[in-house]
Design an enzyme around this catalytic site. Structure first.
Site, PDB file in Angstrom:
ATOM      1  N   HIS A  63       0.812  -1.214   0.000  1.00  0.00           N
ATOM      2  CA  HIS A  63       0.000   0.000   0.000  1.00  0.00           C
ATOM      3  C   HIS A  63       0.846   1.265   0.000  1.00  0.00           C
ATOM      4  O   HIS A  63       1.865   1.360   0.656  1.00  0.00           O
ATOM      5  CB  HIS A  63      -1.046  -0.007   1.115  1.00  0.00           C
ATOM      6  CG  HIS A  63      -0.543   0.002   2.523  1.00  0.00           C
ATOM      7  ND1 HIS A  63      -0.296   1.162   3.214  1.00  0.00           N
ATOM      8  CD2 HIS A  63      -0.269  -1.004   3.382  1.00  0.00           C
ATOM      9  CE1 HIS A  63       0.091   0.866   4.445  1.00  0.00           C
ATOM     10  NE2 HIS A  63       0.124  -0.436   4.574  1.00  0.00           N
ATOM     11  N   ASP A 164       5.830   1.730   6.938  1.00  0.00           N
ATOM     12  CA  ASP A 164       4.544   1.063   6.720  1.00  0.00           C
ATOM     13  C   ASP A 164       3.765   1.893   5.708  1.00  0.00           C
ATOM     14  O   ASP A 164       3.157   2.890   6.073  1.00  0.00           O
ATOM     15  CB  ASP A 164       3.795   0.945   8.049  1.00  0.00           C
ATOM     16  CG  ASP A 164       2.382   0.406   7.887  1.00  0.00           C
ATOM     17  OD1 ASP A 164       2.031  -0.050   6.790  1.00  0.00           O
ATOM     18  OD2 ASP A 164       1.625   0.467   8.864  1.00  0.00           O
ATOM     19  N   GLU A 194      -5.300   1.693   2.417  1.00  0.00           N
ATOM     20  CA  GLU A 194      -5.197   0.490   3.247  1.00  0.00           C
ATOM     21  C   GLU A 194      -5.433   0.836   4.705  1.00  0.00           C
ATOM     22  O   GLU A 194      -6.135   0.130   5.426  1.00  0.00           O
ATOM     23  CB  GLU A 194      -3.810  -0.154   3.061  1.00  0.00           C
ATOM     24  CG  GLU A 194      -3.682  -1.551   3.675  1.00  0.00           C
ATOM     25  CD  GLU A 194      -3.234  -1.583   5.128  1.00  0.00           C
ATOM     26  OE1 GLU A 194      -3.230  -2.672   5.733  1.00  0.00           O
ATOM     27  OE2 GLU A 194      -2.896  -0.522   5.697  1.00  0.00           O
ATOM     28  N   GLU A 195      -4.846   1.936   5.140  1.00  0.00           N
ATOM     29  CA  GLU A 195      -4.874   2.296   6.561  1.00  0.00           C
ATOM     30  C   GLU A 195      -6.260   2.675   7.074  1.00  0.00           C
ATOM     31  O   GLU A 195      -6.488   2.765   8.267  1.00  0.00           O
ATOM     32  CB  GLU A 195      -3.889   3.455   6.829  1.00  0.00           C
ATOM     33  CG  GLU A 195      -2.425   3.133   6.523  1.00  0.00           C
ATOM     34  CD  GLU A 195      -1.806   2.147   7.509  1.00  0.00           C
ATOM     35  OE1 GLU A 195      -2.500   1.663   8.420  1.00  0.00           O
ATOM     36  OE2 GLU A 195      -0.607   1.854   7.352  1.00  0.00           O
ATOM     37  N   ASP A 217       3.716  -6.264   3.423  1.00  0.00           N
ATOM     38  CA  ASP A 217       3.462  -5.182   4.374  1.00  0.00           C
ATOM     39  C   ASP A 217       4.346  -5.416   5.606  1.00  0.00           C
ATOM     40  O   ASP A 217       5.112  -6.378   5.646  1.00  0.00           O
ATOM     41  CB  ASP A 217       1.963  -5.182   4.750  1.00  0.00           C
ATOM     42  CG  ASP A 217       1.466  -3.812   5.195  1.00  0.00           C
ATOM     43  OD1 ASP A 217       2.282  -2.998   5.667  1.00  0.00           O
ATOM     44  OD2 ASP A 217       0.252  -3.570   5.081  1.00  0.00           O
TER      45      ASP A 217
HETATM   46 ZN   LIG Z   1       0.624  -1.414   6.416  1.00  0.00          ZN
END
Ligand SMILES: [Zn+2]
Ligand SMILES: [Zn+2]
Lengths: 326, 350
Positions: A63, A164, A194-195, A217
């Site tokens: 992501h 991340d 994604e988050e 990830d």
């Molecule tokens: Zn992530």
């Protein structure tokens, strides 16, 4: 390790829903190696490698978005109140700096509290952009911002904001160059949002409709003082997902990754994550179901402005995935 | 659409009983309003009313505009020996608002009262506390359990019985969330054809989890979606300088990000630029609050860029809410302009 690329990736502005700058950067790096490149309605970037017609249709997802904050109110004195974009913890915010898309910087601090509970609420925090009053504030309600922290390499360790999942994006960019002979139809999915709920991967997986999906990830480690028990250690190799709170990895995908690690002679760990999940959880439940798994990069201090990974784990993840897709 | 006609439609739709899962009365009220204005009209398996207004053929885009026809309310779950109804909430209802209210029970619209013990019998401490819904009951004047069961069996819907009326410059009524959006959508469907096929969908079960919109979004498979809403206006004086979520009289409320989705930045930017150009007022909804059908629609199939435009309404989800017709009119004007200027190139370039 291409530190220049990783610096660009981690420092790019890309809170969930506003990934365009990260996308442009990645696009530039994958264009020479992709057979096709497209951006879909939710902003996902999909780089396609054409196989030899005998392989499988496989999605590899990382992501592009990062956690951040969004202005929810500007008060008379010119202080900003904000809401979270993704999993932002108040304790991480105090004293942090944030940067808006227009380059404005702000300091997050805590109002005086009558209650002495250890963790403040997000509503007790504010952003100070140095304004003297409301009219002096260069950003408005709805403006997103990201945390500010540079990338630092110290020995094998890499420390930055947004590892991340820019580290996953980095891995996929490097991987694409190494799998040019892969027999499989590969879809390198640089996903959005994604988050905030695995949103981009869900719609991208629908339109790609693959035979298999693998998310790349980060995952937490159990190797810090008084950490919760977690059998993942920084530097001991990429972690092959067994399960997390959002999905159980398909046994065949997990085995494919284990076999690839052995073939590539790289160390690996098995991961059972109690809280948290990845794009693989959304992709697994797309259409009639897609066998899915994940390869995780061990990472300390996830969702703080200073996330830490090990560059050997990163290099080994690339080798492992290249072997899996050969 | 003329101001009077618009207010008239808003008031009549506001009075309709249509709690989530039982939206037949709204569908019945909408049909005559849409007659002759749309080319196709069907009801899907969940009860969404799906209409198609054919375009002029200039553009091949397929665009979805929705408004939800359900409202928050209550449902009968049990009967007491002395003939009162026990109810549970359908959607988000504030228990503090309920004691002493007039309500409407079932399709026959039996009048009911949410009973509470007399002030003479309650202690001063009791009077300061909110009574949870499970301790309240609806009195329909039934003699005993048997009669209550006959008049209002388990599953019977209960709604606020407010009748809409003007209140100074404002209109007062129940369920402006989302009868305001429904009124706006009706008005849009009364306009001249758009350059493209426009699917106007009146969705069900929004208040219990964006359920109707999810399947309607799948069925229509649009390139872009607009969601029309009535949203929280909390513009009355506050102790702290941390709000408001939106304000009455400041025009349509545009969502940047709420709990259910993030507006496609290009679509938001485009709509804001149009509003500026045309001199239509607008405001941003305080991010991070609430959710709308856009949350379900934007995730259907391969993804749908979506934007919610809402009419600011005070006291939504309560027995009586207030809105300003000028906000409703500006919401219609801005949505119409956003639709009419939308091109396939914009989509391709974003
Ligand atoms: Zn992530
Ligand atoms: Zn609503």
């Amino acid at each position: 390790m291409n530190l220049g690329l990783l610096t660009q990736l981690t420092q790019a502005f890309g809170p969930s829903g506003y990934e365009d700058k990260v996308r442009a950067l990645i696009q530039e790096h994958v264009a020479p190696w992709a057979d096709e490149l497209r951006t879909d309605p939710l902003g996902n970037l999909i780089a396609y490698h054409r196989g030899n017609g005998k392989g499988q249709k496989i999605v590899l997802a990382a992501h592009m978005d990062e956690i951040g904050v969004m202005v929810s109110h500007v008060d008379k004195e010119g202080y900003l109140r904000f809401t979270r974009i993704g999993g932002v913890y108040p304790l991480h915010c105090i004293g942090s700096r944030v940067r808006f898309a227009d380059g404005t910087h702000g300091v997050i601090y805590l109002e005086h509290r009558e209650d002495t509970s250890p963790s403040p609420k997000l509503t007790q925090l504010y952003i100070d952009v140095g304004a003297t009053n409301k009219d002096d504030v260069p950003v408005s309600v709805g403006a997103p911002a990201v945390f500010v922290r540079p990338l630092v390499q110290q020995g094998e360790r890499l420390i930055s904001k947004a590892l991340d999942d820019r580290i996953g994006c980095y891995i996929l960019i490097e991987l694409l160059q190494q799998v040019q002979d892969s027999p499989h139809d590969l879809y390198f999915l640089f996903s959005t949002q994604e988050e905030v709920g695995l949103r981009g991967a869900r719609t991208a997986a629908f339109s790609i409709n693959p035979d298999m999906a693998i998310a790349v990830d980060v995952t937490i480690t159990g190797d810090t003082p008084k950490a919760l028990p977690m059998a993942v250690t920084l530097g001991d190799g990429p972690a092959i997902k067994v399960q997390d709170s959002g999905m159980i990895a398909h046994p065949k995908v997990r085995q494919l990754l284990v076999d690839a690690a052995r073939k590539a002679k790289v160390p690996y760990q098995l991961e059972v994550l109690r809280g948290g999940t990845t794009d693989a959880a959304a992709m697994q439940l797309t259409r009639a179901g897609i066998p899915s798994g994940a390869l995780s990069i061990p990472c300390r201090y996830i969702h703080s402005p200073s996330e830490m990974v090990d560059s050997e784990d990163v290099a080994n993840a690339i080798k492992l995935l290249a072997a899996a897709l050969a | 659409m003329k101001h009077e006609r618009l207010v008239d439609i808003l008031q009549s739709l506001s009075n309709v009983m249509s709690t989530s899962g039982d939206e037949s009365e709204m569908r019945r009220a909408l049909r005559p309003l849409l007659a002759g204005q749309v080319d196709e009209l069907r009801v899907d398996s969940l009860g969404n009313l799906i209409t198609l207004k054919k375009g002029t053929g200039e553009s091949q885009l397929r665009v979805l505009v929705t408004a939800h026809i359900d409202e928050v309310g209550m449902m009968v779950v049990d009967h007491t020996p002395d003939g009162a109804l026990k109810v549970q909430a359908v959607g988000g209802i504030d228990d503090r608002l309920l004691p002493g209210l007039n309500v409407c029970v079932g399709k026959e619209q039996l009048p009911g009262v949410i009973g509470i013990k007399a002030i003479h019998h309650s202690s001063s401490r009791e009077r300061l506390k909110a009574i949870p819904l499970k301790e309240l009951s609806v009195d329909i004047g039934a003699e005993n359990r048997k009669e209550a069961q006959r008049l209002a069996p388990v599953g019977t819907r209960v709604t606020f019985s407010t009748q809409a009326h003007p209140l100074g410059e404002l209109i007062a009524g129940k369920a402006f969330d989302d009868r305001a959006g429904c009124t706006a959508l009706v008005a849009l469907l009364h306009e001249e054809p758009f350059p493209f096929d426009l699917y106007g969908v009146f969705t069900v079960q929004e208040e219990v989890g964006l359920r109707g919109a999810r399947v309607a979004g799948y069925a229509v498979a649009p390139a872009v979606a607009f969601v029309l809403e009535g949203t929280i206006a909390d513009d009355l004086p506050k102790k702290e300088d941390v709000g408001p979520t939106s304000q009455i009289g400041q025009g349509p409320v545009l969502t940047v990000m709420d709990r259910s989705y993030i507006s496609a930045p290009w679509l938001l930017r485009y709509t804001v630029q149009l509003a500026e150009k045309l001199g239509i007022p607008y405001q941003f909804k305080q991010p991070g609050i609430g959710g709308t059908d856009a949350g379900a629609i934007h995730l259907t199939r391969g993804g749908v860029p979506s934007l919610t435009l809402a009419v600011p309404c005070r006291y939504i989800h309560g027995p009586i809410s207030l809105l300003k017709p000028a906000d409703l009119e500006a919401t219609i004007t801005l949505t119409s302009a956003a639709l009419r200027h939308l091109t396939a190139e914009q989509l391709a370039n974003n």
